[in-house]
Design an enzyme around this catalytic site. Sequence first.
Site, short mmCIF file in Angstrom:
data_model
loop_
_atom_site.label_atom_id
_atom_site.label_comp_id
_atom_site.label_asym_id
_atom_site.label_seq_id
_atom_site.Cartn_x
_atom_site.Cartn_y
_atom_site.Cartn_z
N ASP A 162 -2.71 -18.14 0.01
CA ASP A 162 -3.73 -18.82 -0.80
C ASP A 162 -4.39 -19.93 0.01
O ASP A 162 -5.61 -20.09 0.02
CB ASP A 162 -3.16 -19.33 -2.13
CG ASP A 162 -1.88 -20.12 -1.99
OD1 ASP A 162 -1.28 -20.17 -0.89
OD2 ASP A 162 -1.44 -20.71 -3.00
N ASP B 282 -12.08 -9.36 4.59
CA ASP B 282 -13.39 -9.37 3.92
C ASP B 282 -13.96 -10.79 3.90
O ASP B 282 -15.15 -11.00 4.08
CB ASP B 282 -13.30 -8.83 2.48
CG ASP B 282 -13.57 -7.33 2.41
OD1 ASP B 282 -13.27 -6.63 3.40
OD2 ASP B 282 -14.07 -6.87 1.36
N LYS C 285 3.47 -15.27 1.88
CA LYS C 285 3.63 -15.95 0.59
C LYS C 285 5.12 -16.27 0.44
O LYS C 285 5.77 -15.89 -0.55
CB LYS C 285 3.09 -15.05 -0.54
CG LYS C 285 3.00 -15.72 -1.89
CD LYS C 285 1.90 -16.79 -1.99
CE LYS C 285 1.96 -17.49 -3.34
NZ LYS C 285 1.03 -18.65 -3.42
N ASP D 235 -6.19 -7.12 4.13
CA ASP D 235 -7.35 -6.47 3.52
C ASP D 235 -8.27 -7.53 2.93
O ASP D 235 -9.49 -7.53 3.16
CB ASP D 235 -6.88 -5.50 2.43
CG ASP D 235 -8.03 -4.82 1.71
OD1 ASP D 235 -8.95 -4.36 2.41
OD2 ASP D 235 -8.01 -4.77 0.47
N TYR E 130 0.82 -1.21 0.00
CA TYR E 130 0.00 0.00 0.00
C TYR E 130 0.86 1.27 0.00
O TYR E 130 0.42 2.31 -0.48
CB TYR E 130 -0.91 0.04 1.23
CG TYR E 130 -2.24 -0.65 1.07
CD1 TYR E 130 -2.33 -1.94 0.52
CD2 TYR E 130 -3.42 -0.03 1.48
CE1 TYR E 130 -3.55 -2.57 0.40
CE2 TYR E 130 -4.65 -0.67 1.35
CZ TYR E 130 -4.71 -1.93 0.81
OH TYR E 130 -5.92 -2.55 0.70
C1 IPM Z 1 -10.30 -1.44 4.29
C2 IPM Z 1 -10.61 -0.77 2.97
C3 IPM Z 1 -9.48 0.21 2.66
C4 IPM Z 1 -8.20 -0.58 2.53
C5 IPM Z 1 -9.71 1.09 1.41
C6 IPM Z 1 -11.02 1.87 1.49
C7 IPM Z 1 -8.56 2.02 1.17
O1 IPM Z 1 -10.79 -1.73 1.99
O2 IPM Z 1 -10.14 -0.74 5.30
O3 IPM Z 1 -10.26 -2.68 4.32
O4 IPM Z 1 -7.92 -1.16 1.47
O5 IPM Z 1 -7.46 -0.63 3.50
MG MG Z 2 -10.86 -3.75 2.70
#
Ligand code: IPM
Ligand code: MG
Length: 362
Positions: free
Chosen positions: A224, A252, A192, A248, A142
Site C-alpha cells: 500500500d 499499471d 504485505k 500486476d 494467480y
Molecule cells: C498483465 C495483464 C494480465 C495479468 C491479464 C491479461 C491476465 O493484466 O499482463 O498485466 O493480469 O497478468
Molecule cells: Mg496487468
Amino acid sequence: MKNYSIYALPGDGIGAEVMAPALEVAAAAAERVGVRLEVNQGLVGGIAIDETGSPLPAETLQQAEAADAVLLGGVGGPKWDDLPTAERPEKGLLGLRQALGLFGNLRPALLFGPLAAASSLKSELVADLDILIIRELTGGIYFGEPRGVEIRDNERVGFNTLVYSEHEIERIARVGFELAQKRDRRLCSVDKANVLEVSQLWREIVTSVAADYPDVALSHMYVDNAAMQLVRAPKQFDVIVTGNMFGDILSDVAAMLTGSLGMLPSASLAATGVGLYEPVHGTAPDIAGQNIANPLAMILSVAMMYRYSLDQGEAADLIEGAVASVLQAGLRTADIHSGGEGETLVGTQAMADAVMEAFDGG
Ligand code: IPM
Ligand code: MG
C-alpha cells in the site's frame, strides 16, 4: 547470417494492430544489424477460442516452445467476458506463462523526456524516471490452489490461495539483485508482511539472498505504501521486486507515470528456454480497429526481445533510439498527445513508419 525464429501471437483487440507494425520494425532492425528473422504467427486468447475452442491450442504451445522468442499482443475482450474463468482468453496467456516457466517479468517504466507533459504527475516528479519493476509471474494468487466458488452454509463463497514457496521467492529475488547490480544497485522488495504469512516468508528469503549481493542496497516496503510512493515520489525507486498480483497492479501505476499505458514493454523470462515479450497494456477493445492505438509498447517489447532473447543489443539500441527520436520530433498517438506546440497526432501505422525512418537518423 544468424537466423532466429520468432513466434508472433497478436491475440485480441488492438493486439493485431500493434503486432503488424512492430513486426515490420523488427524486420527492418534485423536487416540493419545483419540477422534474419523467420516469423510464424499463431493463435492465443479470444481469437483462439473462436477458431479452435481453446484459448491456448496445443499447436500454439508447441510452436512457442520451439521458437527463439515469442511476441504477444494482448488477450481478452468484452466478447468473452461471460465465460467461466477456466475458459477465458486470459487463460491462454496465463497458461503460456506457466507452461514456458516464465517466472521473471521485467517491466521497465522509463520516461522519454518529451513525454513528461503526458504524465498524470507534475513534470518535475517524473523527469528522467527510470524504474524497473520485476514481477513474479508464475506463482502467487494467480496460480495458487485451492481456488474456486462453492456453496458453504447456503451461500456461494469464492476463494483463491496466495502461496509462494522458498525456491520461487529465492529465484525471483536473484533476478532482482542481478538486474539491480546492472543499474543503480538499489532493490526494493514489496510485500504485505504486516498482514500475510506468505509475505513474512517472502521478506525473510529476500533478506537472506541479499547476503550474496553486498553491493546492492535492499529495502522492503508494504504494497500500500509502495503504491502511494509511486505516485508521490517515483524517482526514489530503482528496481522493485514483488509477487504476481502486486506486480500486476504496481506496473499499471508505473506505466501511467511514463505518460501512457501505451508506452510500456515487458519481457517474461524463464530460467532457460524461450522468452516472451508483450506490451503491458491490454487489448483496449474501446479503440480497437481504428488505427489509433500506440504501437510503441509493442515496438519497445521487440527491442527487449533483441536484447534479452537474441543477444542483439545493437538492434535493441537502434529501436529504442529511434523511438526516442520520433517522440523528440513531436509525433504522438492519441494517448500521449497533449495538444502542445510542436506535436503531430499520428495513427498506429504512421508512428511505426516514423520509427523505421528514424533508423536512418531522419
Ligand atoms: C498483465 C495483464 C494480465 C495479468 C491479464 C491479461 C491476465 O493484466 O499482463 O498485466 O493480469 O497478468
Ligand atoms: Mg496487468
